[in-house]
Design an enzyme around this catalytic site. Structure first.
Site: not given
Ligand code: AMP
Length: 284
Positions: A32-33, A36-37, A148, A151, A154, A188
């Site tokens: 669900a990119l 941020g990703h 990122g 989190d 994390q 989300r």
């Molecule tokens: P997720 O798909 O939510 O597991 O996120 C994958 C990576 O993208 C993790 O390292 C997150 O911290 C990073 N990430 C998610 N949202 C953001 C954002 N808004 N800004 C920067 N990094 C992000």
């Protein structure tokens, strides 16, 4: 762009890249990119000759089966975004390859980092994160790993895991990408209506206001933040000012060189998290 589903195929390809002395950057995601990703992908592309992005909705880090079921999945759009971003390799592993029955998870002493904030409210969540990250890093064996600040806990936990396991990888934390309103980008967010999304900007505003209160009693600021979010119609699960390294609450603002305000907030049935530095710079 190469797409691999099987671990053995990805490994064989990366072996070739390694023997050609090409550096590998890795961006693990749950799909669900969004922007941020993509900021992590861009950073990896700038630093490395090969960028691997994995998409795997890791079941072991969801403490709530309903959350796992409702987690957004947009595989077609994800691949189009990665292609447009010029990502080199997408890894879409199968659950049975990530978790073969006979593979133990390495023991990591998280020194209480997983007992606070998200860990206190999502039992088992970080055990799942350590499990999937140790496995993904063993498969990809990147030079650099990109995650990122969104989190933050994390990041702190994965950094500790890397140290504890002496993994030869450099951890890079990238800044949180936000919508124009200040709301942190999150997969989300797609579960919010546009009005809810607009209103949820109050989360970032409250963190900013808390950061401006640096120098005041941190416990009082945390209480204030919680109350402020309630006034705005949200249900904060926590709003805490913590030491940026130990993640423990700080008694006063002089004791720590890095203080982070971290919060988890329910917005009409959707749980959002965000954080901001109150003192110091976590990216330094
Ligand atoms: P997720 O798909 O939510 O597991 O996120 C994958 C990576 O993208 C993790 O390292 C997150 O911290 C990073 N990430 C998610 N949202 C953001 C954002 N808004 N800004 C920067 N990094 C992000």
């Amino acid at each position: 762009m190469y797409l691999f589903k099987r671990v053995a195929d990805l490994r064989a390809h990366l072996q070739l890249e390694r023997s050609a002395h090409r550096s590998i950057g890795f961006v693990p995601t749950m799909g669900a990119l969004h922007a941020g990703h993509l900021s992590l992908i861009e950073r990896s592309l700038a630093d490395n000759q090969v960028t691997v992005c994995s998409i795997f909705v890791n079941p072991t880090q969801f403490n709530d089966p309903e959350d796992l079921r409702k987690y957004p999945r947009t595989p077609g759009a994800d691949l189009a975004l990665l292609e447009a971003a010029k990502c080199d390799i997408v890894f879409l592993p199968l659950e049975e390859d990530i978790y073969p029955p006979d593979l133990p998870t390495p023991q990591v002493d998280l020194a209480g980092l997983d007992g606070v904030l998200e860990g206190a409210h999502r039992p088992g969540h970080f055990a799942g994160v350590v499990q999937v990250m140790s496995r993904l890093l063993a498969i990809v064996q990147p030079e650099r790993l990109y995650m990122g600040q969104k989190d933050y806990q994390q990041c702190v936990i994965v950094k500790r895991m890397i140290r504890q396991l002496s993994l030869p990888v450099t951890f890079v934390m990238a800044p949180t990408v936000r919508e124009a309103t200040g709301l942190a980008r999150s997969s989300r967010n797609t579960r919010l209506t546009s009005e809810q999304r607009e209103a949820a900007a109050a989360i970032y505003q409250t963190l900013q206001e808390a950061a401006r209160l640096n120098g005041h009693d941190p416990a009082a600021t945390a209480e204030w933040g919680k109350e402020r979010l309630r006034e705005r119609g949200f249900q904060p699960e926590y709003f805490s000012l913590v030491d940026g390294h130990s993640l423990q609450s700080v008694a006063n603002t002089f004791d720590a060189e890095l203080i982070m305000a971290c919060t988890a907030v329910w917005v009409d049935g959707v749980r959002l998290i965000d954080n901001l530095a109150v003192k110091g710079d976590p990216l330094r």
